[in-house]
Design a protein around this motif. Structure first.
Motif, PDB file in Angstrom:
ATOM      1  N   PRO A   1       0.807  -1.230   0.000  1.00 33.98           N
ATOM      2  CA  PRO A   1       0.000   0.000   0.000  1.00 33.98           C
ATOM      3  C   PRO A   1       0.834   1.272   0.000  1.00 33.98           C
ATOM      4  O   PRO A   1       0.348   2.330  -0.351  1.00 33.98           O
ATOM      5  CB  PRO A   1      -0.816  -0.130   1.299  1.00 33.98           C
ATOM      6  CG  PRO A   1      -0.908  -1.590   1.547  1.00 33.98           C
ATOM      7  CD  PRO A   1       0.408  -2.148   1.080  1.00 33.98           C
TER       8      PRO A   1
ATOM      9  N   SER B   1      -2.546  -6.569   3.347  1.00 34.74           N
ATOM     10  CA  SER B   1      -1.514  -6.380   2.333  1.00 34.74           C
ATOM     11  C   SER B   1      -0.223  -5.767   2.871  1.00 34.74           C
ATOM     12  O   SER B   1       0.793  -5.779   2.171  1.00 34.74           O
ATOM     13  CB  SER B   1      -2.055  -5.507   1.192  1.00 34.74           C
ATOM     14  OG  SER B   1      -2.419  -4.226   1.671  1.00 34.74           O
TER      15      SER B   1
ATOM     16  N   ALA C   1     -12.409  -2.294   1.692  1.00 32.66           N
ATOM     17  CA  ALA C   1     -11.048  -2.340   1.163  1.00 32.66           C
ATOM     18  C   ALA C   1     -10.017  -2.146   2.263  1.00 32.66           C
ATOM     19  O   ALA C   1      -8.861  -2.545   2.100  1.00 32.66           O
ATOM     20  CB  ALA C   1     -10.861  -1.263   0.081  1.00 32.66           C
ATOM     21  N   ASN C   2     -10.416  -1.541   3.388  1.00 33.63           N
ATOM     22  CA  ASN C   2      -9.463  -1.396   4.485  1.00 33.63           C
ATOM     23  C   ASN C   2      -9.045  -2.739   5.058  1.00 33.63           C
ATOM     24  O   ASN C   2      -7.964  -2.869   5.640  1.00 33.63           O
ATOM     25  CB  ASN C   2     -10.045  -0.503   5.584  1.00 33.63           C
ATOM     26  CG  ASN C   2      -9.759   0.968   5.328  1.00 33.63           C
ATOM     27  OD1 ASN C   2      -8.675   1.316   4.874  1.00 33.63           O
ATOM     28  ND2 ASN C   2     -10.719   1.828   5.610  1.00 33.63           N
TER      29      ASN C   2
ATOM     30  N   LEU D   1      -6.611  -5.311  -3.710  1.00 32.15           N
ATOM     31  CA  LEU D   1      -6.876  -3.962  -3.200  1.00 32.15           C
ATOM     32  C   LEU D   1      -6.666  -2.923  -4.294  1.00 32.15           C
ATOM     33  O   LEU D   1      -7.525  -2.040  -4.500  1.00 32.15           O
ATOM     34  CB  LEU D   1      -5.953  -3.666  -2.020  1.00 32.15           C
ATOM     35  CG  LEU D   1      -5.879  -2.207  -1.562  1.00 32.15           C
ATOM     36  CD1 LEU D   1      -7.220  -1.759  -1.001  1.00 32.15           C
ATOM     37  CD2 LEU D   1      -4.764  -2.005  -0.541  1.00 32.15           C
TER      38      LEU D   1
ATOM     39  N   THR E   1      -3.537 -10.312  -1.956  1.00 34.02           N
ATOM     40  CA  THR E   1      -4.528  -9.425  -1.360  1.00 34.02           C
ATOM     41  C   THR E   1      -4.258  -7.978  -1.751  1.00 34.02           C
ATOM     42  O   THR E   1      -5.183  -7.204  -2.027  1.00 34.02           O
ATOM     43  CB  THR E   1      -4.513  -9.554   0.179  1.00 34.02           C
ATOM     44  OG1 THR E   1      -4.724 -10.916   0.530  1.00 34.02           O
ATOM     45  CG2 THR E   1      -5.578  -8.692   0.811  1.00 34.02           C
TER      46      THR E   1
ATOM     47  N   PHE F   1      -8.391  -5.267   3.154  1.00 40.36           N
ATOM     48  CA  PHE F   1      -7.310  -5.630   2.251  1.00 40.36           C
ATOM     49  C   PHE F   1      -6.042  -4.833   2.573  1.00 40.36           C
ATOM     50  O   PHE F   1      -4.934  -5.344   2.450  1.00 40.36           O
ATOM     51  CB  PHE F   1      -7.727  -5.389   0.798  1.00 40.36           C
ATOM     52  CG  PHE F   1      -8.794  -6.318   0.312  1.00 40.36           C
ATOM     53  CD1 PHE F   1      -8.478  -7.592  -0.133  1.00 40.36           C
ATOM     54  CD2 PHE F   1     -10.121  -5.936   0.310  1.00 40.36           C
ATOM     55  CE1 PHE F   1      -9.457  -8.465  -0.576  1.00 40.36           C
ATOM     56  CE2 PHE F   1     -11.112  -6.794  -0.127  1.00 40.36           C
ATOM     57  CZ  PHE F   1     -10.780  -8.060  -0.574  1.00 40.36           C
ATOM     58  N   VAL F   2      -6.213  -3.567   2.986  1.00 39.24           N
ATOM     59  CA  VAL F   2      -5.051  -2.763   3.378  1.00 39.24           C
ATOM     60  C   VAL F   2      -4.331  -3.428   4.551  1.00 39.24           C
ATOM     61  O   VAL F   2      -3.108  -3.578   4.561  1.00 39.24           O
ATOM     62  CB  VAL F   2      -5.481  -1.331   3.771  1.00 39.24           C
ATOM     63  CG1 VAL F   2      -4.288  -0.566   4.360  1.00 39.24           C
ATOM     64  CG2 VAL F   2      -6.014  -0.580   2.560  1.00 39.24           C
TER      65      VAL F   2
END
Length: 402
Positions: A22, A266, A259-260, A155, A151, A262-263
Motif C-alpha cells: 500500500p 496487504s 477495502a481497508n 486492493l 490481497t 485488504f489494506v
C-alpha cells in the motif's frame, strides 16, 4: 551462504510484496495531490528507470558466482566498506527497518481501526503482534508473503475500479508554473528513489543464492512494475477524492470501507521483509543476541511509530531515506565490477568513504534545508565521484605501465 541455487520464484514474495505494498498506493496519492490529481509521465518513466538501476546494481551481489558473490548484505558490507562506515551503514539500515515497520503497521493498523472503531494504538497492536509471532516462530514466510501480496493486488484493482478518477491520472505535461515544475518533479523523483532506496541497498538479502541475472531481472520487474502501477492508481484515488489519506478515503461511506481489510492484510509481506533485513542489521551489533530478541528490537519501536500513524508522513520519510542511502550503491557497484574483472581479487581494498559520503551529506543537507532536488543531486554526485575515481585509477595504471 546458500547451499543450492534458487530461482526467482523462491524470492518472489519479498519483491512482489514491496511492489504491491500500500505504500506505493500512498506515494502515488501524495504525488497526485500535489499535481491536481495527476502523476507526471516523466516522473513515472525516470523514476522507473532509476528504481530498476538501483535494485539491479546492488541485487547482483547476492547472485551465485560468477554473476555475483552469493552473499547477504551483512556478509558483503565488511568486504567492501571500512569498519566504521560498515557500522554506520548497518545502523542506518536497522533504523530504516524500524521506520518501515512503523509505516506499514501504522497504515494497516489504521485500516483495522477504521473497520472496527478501535483507537489507532489498538489497531497497530492487533496487526503487529501476529506479525511478530510469525517471525518469532522461525518458519519460512515466503508463501505467506505471496498470499498476502495477492490481497494487495486485489486492493489495487478494487480501488482502480470502484474509485476511478474523473480523467486520466497520468499527465504528459506537468501542472503548475514553469519555474515550480522542476522543483516539484525533483521531489516526486525523490519519492520513487526513496521508496526503493532501503530495499535496494539490502537487495542481496533477497537475491542471495539466485542462479543468475535472468532471475534477478524477474525480481526487479516484480517490484518496479507493480509499484509504478499502484502509484498511478493512488494518483487516481487522490483525483477522485481530493485527499491522499488512503485509509480515510476508503473508510468514507461513499468510499470502499471493506477495502481497508485488504489494506490491513496487504502490509504483512513488506513488514515481514523489513524485519528480515532488520534482524541481519541488529545481529551485526550484537551477534550473540538471540533471534527472538532481535525481532523484538525491530518490532517494539516499530509498533510505537505505527501507533503514532507514521504512514501519514510517507513522502517526508522517503525523501530523507533517498538522501542518505542510495549514494552508497554506485561506488559499491564499481568496486564489484573491478573485482569481477580481476582487480583487487583479494578484497583488501575497501570503498572509500569519500566516494559516497559527500553525495549523502549533500543530499541530507539540501533535504533538511528544504531543497527539492536533494536526493537526485546526492545520487548524481556519488555517481560522478565514482566515475572520476575510476578514470583517475585507469590513468594512473596506464602511467605506471609506461
Amino acid at each position: 551462504m546458500t547451499a543450492s541455487a534458487r530461482t526467482w520464484r523462491g524470492a518472489a514474495g519479498a519483491w512482489l510484496g514491496i511492489g504491491t505494498a500500500p505504500g506505493a498506493l500512498v506515494l502515488g496519492a501524495q504525488i497526485g495531490e500535489r499535481h491536481d490529481g495527476t502523476l507526471p509521465l516523466v516522473v513515472l518513466v525516470i523514476g522507473g528507470v532509476v528504481m530498476c538501476a538501483l535494485l539491479a546494481a546492488q541485487g547482483r551481489r547476492g547472485l551465485r558466482p560468477p554473476a555475483g558473490e552469493n552473499a547477504t548484505l551483512s556478509e558483503l558490507s565488511p568486504r567492501y566498506l571500512p569498519p566504521v562506515t560498515d557500522r554506520v551503514v548497518t545502523g542506518l539500515l536497522g533504523l530504516a527497518m524500524i521506520g518501515w515497520f512503523g509505516f506499514n503497521v501504522g497504515l494497516g493498523g489504521g485500516a483495522v481501526a477504521a473497520l472496527t472503531g478501535l483507537p489507532d494504538v489498538a489497531g497497530a497492536l492487533a496487526l503487529s503482534v501476529p506479525i511478530a509471532a510469525v517471525l518469532l516462530s522461525g518458519g519460512r514466510w515466503n508463501g505467506l508473503a505471496v498470499v498476502t501480496t495477492l490481497t494487495a493486488i486485489v486492493l489495487i484493482a478494487l480501488v482502480a475500479l470502484r474509485l476511478p478518477p474523473p480523467a486520466s491520472p497520468i499527465s504528459v505535461v506537468p501542472s503548475g508554473a514553469p519555474r515550480d515544475v522542476g522543483a516539484a518533479l525533483a521531489v516526486d523523483l525523490a519519492g520513487y528513489i526513496g521508496y526503493v532506496s532501503v530495499f535496494a541497498v539490502r537487495a542481496p538479502d533477497f537475491t542471495v543464492g539466485l542462479r543468475g541475472r535472468g532471475d534477478l531481472w524477474w525480481c526487479v520487474g516484480l517490484l518496479v512494475g507493480p509499484a509504478l502501477a499502484a502509484s498511478v492508481v493512488g494518483a487516481g484515488l487522490a483525483a477522485a477524492s481530493g485527499s491522499s489519506d488512503v485509509v480515510a478515503v476508503l473508510a468514507r461511506p461513499e468510499g470502499l470501507p471493506v477495502a481497508n481489510l485488504f489494506v490491513a492484510v496487504s502490509v504483512i509481506a513488506p513488514t515481514l521483509s523489513a524485519v528480515h533485513s532488520g534482524v541481519f542489521a541488529a545481529r551485526r551489533f550484537a551477534a550473540r543476541l538471540p533471534y527472538a530478541a532481535t525481532v523484538l528490537v525491530i518490532a517494539v519501536p516499530g509498533t510505537v511509530l505505527a501507533s503514532l500513524r507514521m504512514d501519514r508522513l510517507l513522502l517526508s520519510w522517503l525523501t530523507l531515506l533517498a538522501a542518505t542511502l542510495p549514494a552508497l550503491i554506485p561506488p559499491m557497484t564499481a568496486e564489484a565490477v573491478r573485482r569481477r574483472r580481476g582487480g583487487h581479487r583479494d578484497g583488501r581494498r575497501r570503498v572509500s568513504t569519500w566516494l559516497w559520503a559527500p553525495g549523502a551529506g549533500l543530499a541530507l543537507t539540501l533535504t533538511l534545508a528544504g531543497y527539492a532536488a536533494a536526493a537526485p543531486a546526492g545520487l548524481a554526485l556519488s555517481l560522478l565521484a565514482t566515475v572520476a575515481h575510476g578514470a583517475f585509477g585507469a590513468f594512473r595504471a596506464e602511467q605506471r605501465a609506461r
